[in-house]
Scaffold this active site. Structure first.
Site, short mmCIF file in Angstrom:
data_model
loop_
_atom_site.label_atom_id
_atom_site.label_comp_id
_atom_site.label_asym_id
_atom_site.label_seq_id
_atom_site.Cartn_x
_atom_site.Cartn_y
_atom_site.Cartn_z
N SER A 1 47.99 37.13 -32.28
CA SER A 1 47.43 36.80 -33.59
C SER A 1 48.56 36.65 -34.60
CB SER A 1 46.49 37.91 -34.05
OG SER A 1 46.09 37.73 -35.40
N TYR B 1 44.80 46.75 -36.37
CA TYR B 1 44.81 45.51 -35.59
C TYR B 1 46.21 44.89 -35.48
CZ TYR B 1 43.19 40.82 -34.15
OH TYR B 1 42.98 39.63 -33.49
#
Length: 258
Positions: free
Chosen positions: A143, A156
């Site tokens: 990501s 995250y």
């Protein structure tokens, strides 16, 4: 044009929707036989897999990637069914966003158990088969959070930084044995999860426009655009690309400020 994944077998975790679903469909289109992993079998997942072809082309297997024993059993079943595994796409993941000091121990563990440990469980189960063949490609879906930090999105980005580190470490470890490990880092992509977030807001269309305006290209990415990069990395066309990460974010992460 020769199919880019002809005679290859791929396992795609979280492969029934979003980026995983787009990748599964594209892989089948390019000649691969595909194992689609889901956490739990649903009517929607079964219908999606059926739309891609019969069991000679696509196999749906349920396994929680955070559970090593479940992953080991899934990989054994996949190899038994198709005879080999050439590509692993670690796409399964969950979003855990919080203020660091408000985060519970359970949510910390839940994030890492899927987003980092889940990828490692799958790689550890698949690597012996790839090493035995002397060839294989692992593609991890990381990501932009693994490159840039957004406040209140903890932990995250920590997990995704770890996933990029796992990519580089495994890629270097097994390069001389014919196995490549790479990752891609998508930015904002119109997945079902992103659509649900927009839908939960007071003015979904206004938020879509605001998010699109933040991007240099002035539009939000699509799952298929990520899938094409995964296809390239999985194919023999990318045989000299290893232990690297490719950003797929429309250039957003390169902006200093606006």
């Amino acid at each position: 044009m020769k199919p880019r994944l002809e005679n290859k077998v791929a396992l795609i975790t979280g492969g029934a929707q979003g980026i995983g679903g787009a990748t599964a469909a594209l892989f089948v289109e390019h000649g691969a036989r595909v194992v689609v992993n889901v956490r739990e079998r649903t009517a929607a997942a079964e219908a999606f897999v059926a739309s891609l072809g019969g069991p000679d082309k696509v196999l749906l297997l349920a396994a929680d990637v955070s559970q090593r024993s479940a992953v080991d059993a899934m990989v054994a079943q996949a190899v038994s069914h198709f005879g080999r595994l050439d590509v692993l796409v670690n796409n399964a993941g969950i979003n855990v966003f919080d203020d660091p000091l408000q985060l519970s121990d359970a949510d910390w563990a839940r994030c890492f158990s899927v987003d980092l440990e889940g990828a490692w469980h799958c790689a550890r189960a698949v690597l012996p088969h790839m090493l035995g063949q002397g060839a294989g490609s692992v593609v991890n879906i990381a990501s932009v959070h693994g490159h840039k930090i957004i406040p209140n999105a903890f932990p995250y980005p920590v997990a995704k930084h770890g996933l990029i580190g796992l990519t580089r470490a495994l890629g270097i470890q097994y390069a001389a044995q014919g196995v490549r490990v790479n990752s891609v880092s998508p930015g904002l992509i119109l997945t079902p999860l992103a659509e649900s977030v927009f839908a939960s807001l007071p003015d979904p269309q206004a938020e879509r426009r605001r998010q699109a305006e933040l991007l240099p290209c002035k539009r939000i990415g699509e799952p298929l655009e990520v899938a094409y990069t995964v296809l390239f990395l999985a194919s023999d066309e990318a045989r000299f690309i290893n232990a690297t990460d490719i950003l797929i974010d429309g250039g957003r992460s390169q902006l200093y400020h606006e």
